[in-house]
Design a protein around this motif. Structure first.
Motif, mmCIF file in Angstrom:
data_model
loop_
_atom_site.group_PDB
_atom_site.id
_atom_site.type_symbol
_atom_site.label_atom_id
_atom_site.label_comp_id
_atom_site.label_asym_id
_atom_site.label_seq_id
_atom_site.Cartn_x
_atom_site.Cartn_y
_atom_site.Cartn_z
ATOM 1 N N LEU A 62 0.841 -1.197 0.000
ATOM 2 C CA LEU A 62 0.000 0.000 0.000
ATOM 3 C C LEU A 62 0.878 1.249 0.000
ATOM 4 N N PHE A 63 1.954 1.222 0.786
ATOM 5 C CA PHE A 63 2.890 2.349 0.782
ATOM 6 C C PHE A 63 3.470 2.556 -0.609
ATOM 7 N N LEU A 64 3.752 1.479 -1.292
ATOM 8 C CA LEU A 64 4.340 1.574 -2.628
ATOM 9 C C LEU A 64 3.428 2.325 -3.598
ATOM 10 N N THR A 65 2.122 2.265 -3.397
ATOM 11 C CA THR A 65 1.218 3.019 -4.274
ATOM 12 C C THR A 65 1.368 4.524 -4.043
ATOM 13 N N LYS A 66 1.997 4.903 -2.937
ATOM 14 C CA LYS A 66 2.216 6.323 -2.614
ATOM 15 C C LYS A 66 3.625 6.796 -2.983
ATOM 16 N N VAL A 67 4.485 5.868 -3.425
ATOM 17 C CA VAL A 67 5.872 6.214 -3.746
ATOM 18 C C VAL A 67 5.938 6.694 -5.193
ATOM 19 N N GLY A 81 11.540 0.792 -12.995
ATOM 20 C CA GLY A 81 10.196 0.574 -13.532
ATOM 21 C C GLY A 81 9.355 1.826 -13.567
ATOM 22 N N LYS A 82 10.005 2.990 -13.361
ATOM 23 C CA LYS A 82 9.327 4.291 -13.363
ATOM 24 C C LYS A 82 8.180 4.336 -12.351
ATOM 25 N N TYR A 83 8.302 3.554 -11.290
ATOM 26 C CA TYR A 83 7.321 3.498 -10.201
ATOM 27 C C TYR A 83 5.942 3.036 -10.691
ATOM 28 N N LYS A 84 5.904 2.382 -11.850
ATOM 29 C CA LYS A 84 4.640 1.908 -12.418
ATOM 30 C C LYS A 84 4.667 0.430 -12.783
ATOM 31 N N SER A 85 5.823 -0.213 -12.694
ATOM 32 C CA SER A 85 5.942 -1.614 -13.097
ATOM 33 C C SER A 85 5.450 -2.531 -11.986
ATOM 34 N N SER A 86 4.447 -3.319 -12.307
ATOM 35 C CA SER A 86 3.886 -4.267 -11.344
ATOM 36 C C SER A 86 4.931 -5.303 -10.934
ATOM 37 N N LYS A 87 5.657 -5.844 -11.919
ATOM 38 C CA LYS A 87 6.653 -6.876 -11.621
ATOM 39 C C LYS A 87 7.798 -6.319 -10.791
ATOM 40 N N LEU A 88 8.292 -5.147 -11.145
ATOM 41 C CA LEU A 88 9.402 -4.572 -10.402
ATOM 42 C C LEU A 88 8.983 -4.113 -9.006
ATOM 43 N N PHE A 111 -3.828 -0.426 -6.556
ATOM 44 C CA PHE A 111 -2.789 -0.504 -7.580
ATOM 45 C C PHE A 111 -3.329 -0.013 -8.916
ATOM 46 N N GLU A 112 -4.568 -0.355 -9.213
ATOM 47 C CA GLU A 112 -5.170 0.107 -10.474
ATOM 48 C C GLU A 112 -5.307 1.626 -10.459
ATOM 49 N N ARG A 113 -5.754 2.170 -9.335
ATOM 50 C CA ARG A 113 -5.931 3.626 -9.213
ATOM 51 C C ARG A 113 -4.577 4.343 -9.334
#
Length: 193
Positions: free
Chosen positions: A54-59, A103-110, A187-189
């Motif tokens: 969840l924190f990662l969605t804010k990074v 991953g430019k803070y957008k890569s799901s795998k990374l 994550f989608e948002r």
């Protein structure tokens, strides 16, 4: 992607750092049972996967995860861990930051890989058990009991340090996948899904 840390970023680091630490501390209580002590990198990394993801969605900027790891390491030092914990948490926070940035803070795998790498910082809490063996187990005998220290000593031969790193990574991987599944909507948002 933002270039600088904002006040909102610092607030998020503080809030998620506090939640992460409380969950980590709670899961660490299992360590009072010797067999669970050796499983703590796995258990704690799974247990903290949801707030970490969840924190990662804010990074959104480089340095947030490094600062997050540094704060986690400092708080652990305040409760009695060695400086090694701080070094591991800050260093692996930096490595995770580099992975997220790749991953430019957008890569799901990374995001999953970065969270898994970061989760290995928990090994830093146990590293004194391997590199300062005599003094560590003497302290354990004084703080717990001879039986407890002997049980932990039997379960932690020198070569098992490799398993601790693997357990931290695998626990981080499982925790990240759990967190990602639970937080799919977030994550989608955030555009990461």
């Amino acid at each position: 992607m933002q270039k600088k840390l904002t006040a909102k970023d610092l607030i998020n680091i503080g809030i998620f750092g506090a939640v992460y630490f409380v969950l980590m501390f709670t899961a660490s209580m299992l360590g009072f049972i010797p067999v669970f002590l050796v499983l703590l990198p796995l258990i704690c990394s799974i247990f903290t996967g949801i707030p970490l993801m969840l924190f990662l969605t804010k990074v959104h900027s480089f340095g947030q995860f490094t600062l997050f790891g540094t704060i986690i390491g400092l708080v652990n030092m305040l409760i009695g861990d060695s400086w090694i914990t701080l070094a591991f948490a800050a260093g692996l926070g930096l490595l995770a930051d580099l992975i997220f940035r790749a991953g430019k803070y957008k890569s799901s795998k990374l995001s999953v890989v970065g969270a898994s790498v970061f989760s290995m910082w928990t090994v830093g809490k146990a590293l004194p058990m391997f590199i300062m063996r005599d003094s560590y187990f003497q302290m354990l005998r004084e703080g717990m009991s001879n039986e407890y220290a002997d049980a932990v000593l039997r379960m932690t031969p020198d070569w098992s340090l490799i398993l601790w790193f693997a357990a931290g990574f695998v626990g981080g991987l499982l925790g990240a996948l759990l967190g990602k599944a639970v937080l799919k909507k977030h994550f989608e948002r955030a555009g990461i899904a």
